[in-house]
Design a protein around this motif. Structure first.
Motif, PDB file in Angstrom:
ATOM      1  N   GLY A  95     -10.988  -6.260  -3.415  1.00  0.00           N
ATOM      2  CA  GLY A  95     -10.081  -5.144  -3.236  1.00  0.00           C
ATOM      3  C   GLY A  95     -10.373  -4.222  -2.065  1.00  0.00           C
ATOM      4  O   GLY A  95      -9.936  -3.073  -2.056  1.00  0.00           O
ATOM      5  N   ALA A 138       0.332  -2.082   4.272  1.00  0.00           N
ATOM      6  CA  ALA A 138      -0.823  -2.783   4.839  1.00  0.00           C
ATOM      7  C   ALA A 138      -0.389  -3.696   5.975  1.00  0.00           C
ATOM      8  O   ALA A 138      -1.060  -3.797   7.007  1.00  0.00           O
ATOM      9  N   GLY A 177      -9.187  -4.642   0.862  1.00  0.00           N
ATOM     10  CA  GLY A 177      -7.997  -4.599   1.699  1.00  0.00           C
ATOM     11  C   GLY A 177      -8.282  -4.953   3.148  1.00  0.00           C
ATOM     12  O   GLY A 177      -9.062  -5.861   3.454  1.00  0.00           O
ATOM     13  N   LEU A 178      -7.669  -4.196   4.064  1.00  0.00           N
ATOM     14  CA  LEU A 178      -7.794  -4.487   5.491  1.00  0.00           C
ATOM     15  C   LEU A 178      -9.223  -4.316   6.001  1.00  0.00           C
ATOM     16  O   LEU A 178      -9.641  -5.010   6.941  1.00  0.00           O
ATOM     17  N   ILE A 209      -0.708  -7.493  -0.289  1.00  0.00           N
ATOM     18  CA  ILE A 209      -1.193  -6.128  -0.539  1.00  0.00           C
ATOM     19  C   ILE A 209      -0.031  -5.149  -0.506  1.00  0.00           C
ATOM     20  O   ILE A 209       0.033  -4.205  -1.304  1.00  0.00           O
ATOM     21  N   ILE A 258      -2.393 -10.323   3.496  1.00  0.00           N
ATOM     22  CA  ILE A 258      -2.062  -8.913   3.744  1.00  0.00           C
ATOM     23  C   ILE A 258      -0.694  -8.573   3.172  1.00  0.00           C
ATOM     24  O   ILE A 258      -0.500  -7.492   2.605  1.00  0.00           O
ATOM     25  N   GLY A 300     -11.229  -8.902   1.035  1.00  0.00           N
ATOM     26  CA  GLY A 300      -9.979  -8.154   1.106  1.00  0.00           C
ATOM     27  C   GLY A 300      -9.166  -8.171  -0.164  1.00  0.00           C
ATOM     28  O   GLY A 300      -8.620  -7.142  -0.580  1.00  0.00           O
ATOM     29  N   ILE A 301      -9.089  -9.335  -0.809  1.00  0.00           N
ATOM     30  CA  ILE A 301      -8.245  -9.485  -1.992  1.00  0.00           C
ATOM     31  C   ILE A 301      -9.065  -9.430  -3.286  1.00  0.00           C
ATOM     32  O   ILE A 301      -8.808  -8.597  -4.159  1.00  0.00           O
TER      33      ILE A 301
END
Length: 457
Positions: free
Chosen positions: A412, A271, A414-415, A267, A264, A408-409
């Motif tokens: 893309g 975030a 994310g959260l 990001i 996180i 998430g990564i």
């Protein structure tokens, strides 16, 4: 003495034990959220720095659980078997062992705080606040070790109100102290993160003094340290035999969370701040399941010690149904009020938008978490401490960490992707734990019963 023990056992109902635990946990959460709320008026960056530092401190607290968890289980089982003297002996050893262990970890946190935060990928602009907080709160973390151990012993005796009253006092001191030192009230200096850290350490220090006095009174002064002149090999071995696997499940969870926080942080700060705010809000949802799980653990420990295995089995299932229903209902309520709640912490529209979506996903997540909080505590209380660790490592690292990175990564999301990973992890573990409980292998794993069988052999 025996009559008093029996009278005490008759008072141990889920509601009588759980509601003080619920209040105590809620107050602990309020203390953490008071820090976050007050710091949010000071700086969003300060919130993120303290949030990452607390993620590291959560791992350290789990380390203290190696002893405290074993203490809770053994004391409850021996009290259930009417072996009060043995229960008190384990209490003394656990207090001594955890304070030594706590001092060692406190020194490590104080000396290597910047190194640890760099490993967490904390942004450079947050480093000064993070180091300050971690050195002060982490440097006095041995106090938390004593709080956990003394509290576990008192709760296992059924006196859950004592820990609740101490927590109330700590909260009052914490909130007043935060107000004074964050904002420089009444002519005091404005210390920001430093003020929050100092107040946290002082309130815990005063709290542990009161808790130890209450513990001494509740066991009628039957806490003799004289036998510690000889190394208590048997007691330490017994505590670690239960405590290490029990704490291992928590350690697997918290270390996996450290890795996810690293994701996180990559990001961005926004975030990271959103994650801190959302999980602080979620704590008020899951505290119902946490309280029910801890109360159920105490009851099942006593029932297993007394060899009331059918009662223990039914107690877990009833507690699970209550926890699932309550946590689902609370998750729905918090989602419907999400915009209002997030607005208390921040005016950042993107944080409010993403945080609200995460609370929507929480409606699915929390029932799965209830399975783990109730059934794992039940298995642990019965002496089945290894299976939750094996499943925890497999699911938390194989599902939560791996899927968090992929969704998430890599993709893309994310959260949102990370929260989906949390859902998959909680439900997979929860269903396996229920399968294990229904299989009843735990009925042969009571520590007290094993000792009795060995003595009779």
């Amino acid at each position: 003495m025996l009559q008093n023990e029996k009278q005490q056992q008759r008072k141990l109902t889920l509601f009588a034990i759980t509601w003080p635990i619920f209040i105590e946990i809620m107050l602990h959460m309020i203390m953490g959220n008071a820090d976050t709320l007050m710091l949010s008026q000071y700086s969003d960056d300060a919130v993120a720095a303290v949030g990452v530092s607390n993620q590291l401190l959560a791992v350290i607290i789990v380390m203290f659980g190696f002893i405290a968890t074993g203490t809770s289980i053994l004391v409850a089982q021996y009290l259930g078997a009417n072996e009060g003297e043995k229960a008190n002996r384990f209490a003394v050893v656990s207090l001594f062992a955890n304070v030594i262990f706590g001092l060692l970890l406190s020194i490590i946190l104080f000396c290597y705080s910047e190194f640890l935060l760099k490993m967490m990928n904390l942004p450079p602009e947050l480093m000064d606040n993070g180091v300050t907080y971690l050195q002060i709160v982490g440097g006095f973390s041995f106090i938390q070790a004593l709080i956990m151990t003394a509290g576990a012993i008192i709760r296992s005796h059924g006196f859950t109100k004592d820990a609740m009253y101490v927590t109330i006092g700590m909260n009052i001191l914490n909130i007043i102290g935060n107000y004074i030192f964050i904002f420089g009230a009444f002519g005091f200096p404005e210390l920001g993160v430093t003020g929050v850290a100092v107040v946290t350490a002082v309130s815990r220090g005063l709290g542990v003094i009161v808790l130890l006095v209450l513990l001494y009174k509740r066991v009628n002064g039957n806490l003799s340290f004289s036998f510690l002149r000889k190394f208590p090999k048997y007691e330490i071995k017994s505590l670690l035999k239960i405590g290490i696997p029990s704490a291992g499940e928590h350690l697997a969870y918290n270390t996996s969370q450290v890795v996810i926080v690293f994701f996180i942080a990559s990001i961005g700060t926004e975030a990271l701040t959103t994650k801190v705010y959302t999980q602080n809000i979620m704590m008020f949802i899951l505290l119902f399941s946490v309280a029910i799980g801890q109360g159920t653990q105490i009851l099942i420990g006593h029932q297993v010690g007394a060899n009331k295995l059918d009662d223990a089995y039914k107690r877990c299932i009833r507690s699970l149904k209550i926890a699932v229903a309550v946590s689902t209902g609370m998750a729905i309520i918090f989602y419907l009020l999400s915009d209002i709640i997030f607005s208390i912490f921040t005016t950042n529209e993107e944080i409010i938008r993403v945080g609200s979506l995460l609370l929507l996903l929480t409606i699915i997540l929390e029932p799965g978490r209830a399975f783990n909080l109730v059934v794992i505590n039940s298995l642990r209380a019965a002496g089945d401490v290894r299976f939750p660790v094996y499943m925890g490592i497999l699911s938390m690292w194989g599902i939560a960490v791996t899927v968090s990175y992929i969704l998430g990564i890599y993709f893309g999301l994310g959260l949102i992707g990370i929260w989906i990973a949390f859902i998959l992890d909680e439900w997979l573990r929860g269903l396996f734990m229920l399968w294990r409980w229904r299989g009843r292998k735990w009925q042969q794993m009571s520590f007290v019963r094993k000792v009795e069988q060995k003595d009779h052999a």
